[in-house]
Design an enzyme around this catalytic site. Sequence first.
Site, PDB file in Angstrom:
ATOM      1  N   GLU A  98      29.951  77.044  37.761  1.00 31.06           N
ATOM      2  CA  GLU A  98      29.897  75.727  38.112  1.00 31.06           C
ATOM      3  C   GLU A  98      31.331  75.159  37.748  1.00 31.06           C
ATOM      4  O   GLU A  98      31.935  75.885  36.832  1.00 31.06           O
ATOM      5  CB  GLU A  98      28.700  75.044  37.195  1.00 31.06           C
ATOM      6  CG  GLU A  98      27.720  74.226  38.143  1.00 31.06           C
ATOM      7  CD  GLU A  98      28.205  73.098  39.020  1.00 31.06           C
ATOM      8  OE1 GLU A  98      29.196  73.002  39.599  1.00 31.06           O
ATOM      9  OE2 GLU A  98      27.305  72.131  39.008  1.00 31.06           O
ATOM     10  N   ASP A  99      31.740  74.262  38.344  1.00 34.55           N
ATOM     11  CA  ASP A  99      33.045  73.614  37.805  1.00 34.55           C
ATOM     12  C   ASP A  99      32.892  72.889  36.469  1.00 34.55           C
ATOM     13  O   ASP A  99      33.846  73.276  35.617  1.00 34.55           O
ATOM     14  CB  ASP A  99      33.550  72.579  38.867  1.00 34.55           C
ATOM     15  CG  ASP A  99      32.496  71.409  39.429  1.00 34.55           C
ATOM     16  OD1 ASP A  99      31.243  71.662  38.574  1.00 34.55           O
ATOM     17  OD2 ASP A  99      32.818  70.493  40.095  1.00 34.55           O
ATOM     18  N   ASP A 102      28.020  68.246  32.727  1.00 29.43           N
ATOM     19  CA  ASP A 102      28.171  67.021  32.201  1.00 29.43           C
ATOM     20  C   ASP A 102      26.937  66.466  31.634  1.00 29.43           C
ATOM     21  O   ASP A 102      26.837  66.999  30.573  1.00 29.43           O
ATOM     22  CB  ASP A 102      28.529  66.060  33.545  1.00 29.43           C
ATOM     23  CG  ASP A 102      29.077  64.560  33.238  1.00 29.43           C
ATOM     24  OD1 ASP A 102      29.600  64.312  31.873  1.00 29.43           O
ATOM     25  OD2 ASP A 102      28.705  63.649  34.079  1.00 29.43           O
ATOM     26  N   PHE A 151      37.066  61.390  33.081  1.00 32.26           N
ATOM     27  CA  PHE A 151      36.687  61.616  34.408  1.00 32.26           C
ATOM     28  C   PHE A 151      38.054  62.709  34.842  1.00 32.26           C
ATOM     29  O   PHE A 151      39.224  62.127  34.942  1.00 32.26           O
ATOM     30  CB  PHE A 151      36.450  60.824  35.390  1.00 32.26           C
ATOM     31  CG  PHE A 151      35.842  61.100  36.617  1.00 32.26           C
ATOM     32  CD1 PHE A 151      34.471  61.245  36.349  1.00 32.26           C
ATOM     33  CD2 PHE A 151      36.361  61.665  37.624  1.00 32.26           C
ATOM     34  CE1 PHE A 151      33.816  61.579  37.548  1.00 32.26           C
ATOM     35  CE2 PHE A 151      35.904  61.920  38.776  1.00 32.26           C
ATOM     36  CZ  PHE A 151      34.353  62.126  38.765  1.00 32.26           C
ATOM     37  N   ARG A 164      40.587  67.699  45.374  1.00 32.11           N
ATOM     38  CA  ARG A 164      40.090  68.806  45.045  1.00 32.11           C
ATOM     39  C   ARG A 164      41.286  69.799  45.063  1.00 32.11           C
ATOM     40  O   ARG A 164      41.192  71.061  44.276  1.00 32.11           O
ATOM     41  CB  ARG A 164      39.104  69.321  46.005  1.00 32.11           C
ATOM     42  CG  ARG A 164      37.566  68.522  45.563  1.00 32.11           C
ATOM     43  CD  ARG A 164      36.751  69.205  46.478  1.00 32.11           C
ATOM     44  NE  ARG A 164      35.273  68.428  46.851  1.00 32.11           N
ATOM     45  CZ  ARG A 164      34.320  68.519  45.934  1.00 32.11           C
ATOM     46  NH1 ARG A 164      34.444  69.202  44.950  1.00 32.11           N
ATOM     47  NH2 ARG A 164      33.234  67.777  46.238  1.00 32.11           N
TER      48      ARG A 164
END
Length: 181
Positions: A98-99, A102, A151, A164
Site C-alpha cells: 500500500e502507499d 491513514d 496531506f 501521482r
Amino acid sequence: MHQGVERVLISRADIDKKVNEMALAISEEYHGKNLLIVGILKGAMIFMADLVRAISIDVQFDFMAVSSYGSSSKSTGVVRIIKDLDQNIQGRHILVVEDIVDTGLTLNYLLDILKAREPASVRICALLDKPSRREVKVPVDFNGFSIPDEFVVGYGLDYNEMYRNLPEIYVLKQEVYKITK
Ligand code: IMP
Ligand code: MG
C-alpha cells in the site's frame, strides 16, 4: 517544484534508501518461500515498481483496485473491489503493498477479504503511515516512514487523481485543498 505543492516532505534520496532497506528485509523474510506481492492500485504503483526491482528473491505479483464508499476525503471502512486478483491465493504467502495507511479502515477491510480466501499468510507493507489518524488497528509489518497528519502527494499518491507522477513526496498546498473541496 510543482505549484500545487508546499514543500518536499521526503526526498528522492531518502525514498530510494528506504525502499532498498524494505526490499532487503522482505527478501530475507521470505527467502525460500513462494511470495505473491499484491499491489493496491493506483497509489502503490510507483512504490511497488521500485520495491520489486530491489527484491532479490523470486516473487510474483498481482493487483487489486479498491474504492471506499462515501465522500472522497473520508474513509467509511466499507470497500468496493473494482479489480480483483487474477489468481487464487489459497495456501500462498501474500504481501499487500500500500502507499499509505491513514485511518486503517481500507486495509482492515481488505485484510478480512483476503484472509477469508485462506492464504498461508498475509502481511502488509506500506511506504507511509499516519499513526495519529488511526481508527482501527492494522498490523503494518513493513513500514517505510511514519509521517505527521498532513496531506501528502507524489510518488504515486494523489489528490483528486493529480500529482501521482511527481518524483518525491510533498505536502500539498492548503489552497489546492480548499479550492477543489
Ligand atoms: P484509510 O482507509 O484511511 O487508511 O485510507 C488509506 C487511503 O487513503 C490510502 O490508500 C490513500 O489512497 C488515501 N490517503 C490517505 N492519506 C493520504 C494522503 O496524505 N495523501 C494521499 N492519499 C491519502
Ligand atoms: Mg490508495
